[in-house]
Design an enzyme around this catalytic site. Structure first.
Site, PDB file in Angstrom:
ATOM      1  N   LYS A 187       8.514   3.809-130.240  1.00  0.00           N
ATOM      2  CA  LYS A 187       7.987   3.527-128.931  1.00  0.00           C
ATOM      3  C   LYS A 187       8.124   4.014-127.566  1.00  0.00           C
ATOM      4  CE  LYS A 187       5.831  -0.531-131.084  1.00  0.00           C
ATOM      5  NZ  LYS A 187       6.618  -0.388-132.352  1.00  0.00           N
TER       6      LYS A 187
HETATM    7  C1  LIG Z   1       6.034  -0.610-133.578  1.00  0.00           C
HETATM    8  C2  LIG Z   1       6.606   0.180-134.834  1.00  0.00           C
HETATM    9  C3  LIG Z   1       5.892   0.220-136.029  1.00  0.00           C
HETATM   10  C4  LIG Z   1       4.345   0.090-136.278  1.00  0.00           C
HETATM   11  O1  LIG Z   1       3.910   0.969-135.281  1.00  0.00           O
HETATM   12  P1  LIG Z   1       2.198   0.562-135.000  1.00  0.00           P
HETATM   13  O2  LIG Z   1       1.828   1.649-133.853  1.00  0.00           O
HETATM   14  O3  LIG Z   1       2.241  -0.746-134.679  1.00  0.00           O
HETATM   15  O4  LIG Z   1       1.552   0.857-136.296  1.00  0.00           O
HETATM   16  C5  LIG Z   1       6.863   0.769-137.011  1.00  0.00           C
HETATM   17  N1  LIG Z   1       8.090   0.816-136.968  1.00  0.00           N
HETATM   18  C6  LIG Z   1       8.838   0.579-135.843  1.00  0.00           C
HETATM   19  C7  LIG Z   1      10.234   0.549-135.745  1.00  0.00           C
HETATM   20  C8  LIG Z   1       8.008   0.092-134.784  1.00  0.00           C
HETATM   21  O5  LIG Z   1       8.672  -0.358-133.485  1.00  0.00           O
END
Ligand SMILES: *Cc1c(COP(=O)(O)O)cnc(C)c1O
Length: 477
Positions: free
Chosen positions: A117
């Site tokens: 993210k």
């Molecule tokens: C947010 C997250 C996901 C999922 O991603 P999306 O965009 O919500 O599908 C998967 N793995 C990790 C480690 C995350 O932080």
């Protein structure tokens, strides 16, 4: 470039208008009126832009197709400031690691909070600061997190002028490392609220507050949820980069396998594919919360209640509904906004589900859009972490393990699959110990983080209480 709502609202907006917004006024999600098309010559040029000038320059190329209300030099500077080796650990920013024949990992989690993210959020922090300064405005970011979004947002916004963050998280459901990352931030503009409930309760509160338009206007409420278009757009860039790193020429195809929760990450892959990036398949990997896997197997999209939302060892994928999914369904339905609205507004609200299984369009999810899916459980996760460590010498986190498990299961002969590594193992130490009988590697800068003082407010899942908390901490506006 103009943006529309998936539910058919007549207004069209420009990038900087939707940058600071969440949902469209009709409850839909923003998408560009059309996806810019990247032809063979452009792909070739971008391949050398990445090789010669680096990731930030590629990011500028992709973003400038979607952002025409920030002067090019400013946008270029924002990209250069964001995607540095200092912040993301390597010159490549998203380097690939080979696991085995046909399978590679794309490292997306070497940013400040060790989850993918950061890739989008670090850019968002800089875009917000830029746009707020330009307008002479302030913003209070209200967000919901099951872990990684919250810390990524806080590390992107900490100390930024004109921005406060109010971050809701499900009390006691994040890993100790994640809690330490968020709650140890002492910056004046960062506020942690631990809600007694699950992630979706947090998300519902964010929606309820944002739907109170008077409150939203008076307190300048904004959001950085994964529905934010700018976040999704920033993620499109690493599909291009991953593709270029994985191939030597543009007639090769690559599939991506994406550990998925809210469908934000893989939706960026969908956008990249729609732009013309030669992606073969987009493989959605879920954990026990298999809302998306069920849809791609059967055509039924069935939202789970709080009680049926499992607490798993890949907690950032613990969702009961996938908040970005509407974007893909809108495209799948040939961009029929009235029908998208009926499905997401009426059917989901009344019945908690809709079923496209009998609709000929559903088959196109696989045939035209390249989607496939699979699911991974705690047992699979442990076995995959163990096998990957023993056989490839690579330690992967629990979410990435779900992706690797599904990629191994679904891979076709000759297929090149890039699995997106969405977090580092240190964030989920307990499960790593269960799988490997040892502690995960801990980057030195995180030594002792769990014992730092914490700054967090525990609160009932109550919309009014959250509003009161925000009011008390904002000067009269
Ligand atoms: C947010 C997250 C996901 C999922 O991603 P999306 O965009 O919500 O599908 C998967 N793995 C990790 C480690 C995350 O932080």
């Amino acid at each position: 470039m103009l943006y529309l709502s998936t539910r058919g609202h007549p207004d069209r907006k420009r990038f900087c208008e939707i940058l600071l917004e969440g949902l469209a006024p009709d409850g839909g999600l923003y998408l560009p009126e059309a996806y810019p098309q990247v032809d063979a010559a452009t792909l070739t040029r971008w391949r050398s832009v990445l090789a010669e000038q680096g990731y930030a320059a590629l990011a500028f190329e992709v973003l400038s197709l979607y952002i025409d209300d920030i002067p090019a030099d400013d946008l270029k500077a924002l990209c250069a400031k964001t995607y540095t080796a200092e912040v993301f650990g390597t010159k490549e920013i998203v380097p690939l690691t080979k696991l085995e024949e046909g399978l590679q990992l794309e490292a997306l989690s070497n940013g400040p909070t060790l989850a993918f993210k950061d890739m989008a959020m670090q850019l968002l922090g800089n875009l917000f600061e830029y746009e707020l300064a330009r307008r002479g405005e302030q913003l209070n970011i209200l967000g919901a997190t099951s872990g990684d979004t919250g810390s990524a947002a806080e590390y992107a916004m900490r100390g930024k002028q004109g921005v406060r963050v109010f971050m809701l998280s499900p009390h006691g459901r994040m890993s100790p490392f994640q809690q330490a990352q968020m709650f140890s931030l002492m910056d004046e503009n960062i506020h942690n609220i631990a809600v007694e409930g699950v992630f979706d309760d947090c998300q519902d509160i964010v929606k309820a507050v944002s739907n109170d338009l008077d409150f939203k206007r008076q307190y300048k409420i904004g959001t950085v949820n994964s529905i934010n278009w700018a976040r999704l757009l920033a993620q499109v860039v690493y599909y291009f980069a991953g593709y270029f790193y994985a191939t030597t020429s543009n007639d090769q195809k690559v599939s991506f396998c994406v550990p998925s929760g809210n469908f934000g990450n893989v939706c960026a892959g969908h956008v990249a594919r729609q732009m013309g990036l030669p992606i073969d398949r987009l493989i959605v990997a879920t954990n026990e919360n298999d809302v998306l896997d069920e849809f791609f197997r059967t055509g039924t999209y069935r939202v789970r209640g709080s009680a049926d939302t499992y607490e798993t060892s890949s907690p950032s994928m613990d969702i009961s509904k996938a908040s970005n999914f509407e974007r893909f369904v809108f495209d799948l339905l040939g961009r029929d906004a009235a029908r998208t609205k009926r499905l997401f507004d009426d059917e989901l609200r009344l019945h908690g589900r809709f079923d496209l299984g009998a609709d000929p369009l559903f088959a196109q999810a696989a045939t035209k859009y390249g989607f496939a899916s699979g699911k991974s459980t705690h047992t699979n996760r442990l076995a995959t972490i163990r096998a990957t460590f023993e056989q490839q010498g690579v330690m992967i986190d629990t979410h990435t393990a779900d992706g690797v498990k599904v990629a191994r299961e679904l891979r076709r002969p000759g297929e090149q699959i890039v699995v997106l590594e969405t977090a580092l193992p240190i964030k989920f130490a307990e499960t790593i110990r269960e799988a490997l009988g040892r502690d995960p590697v801990r980057p030195a800068r995180f030594d002792g983080i769990e014992s730092l003082p914490k700054r967090v407010q525990v609160m009932a899942a109550d919309v009014e209480a959250v509003k009161r908390y925000i009011r008390e901490r904002c000067p009269q506006v």
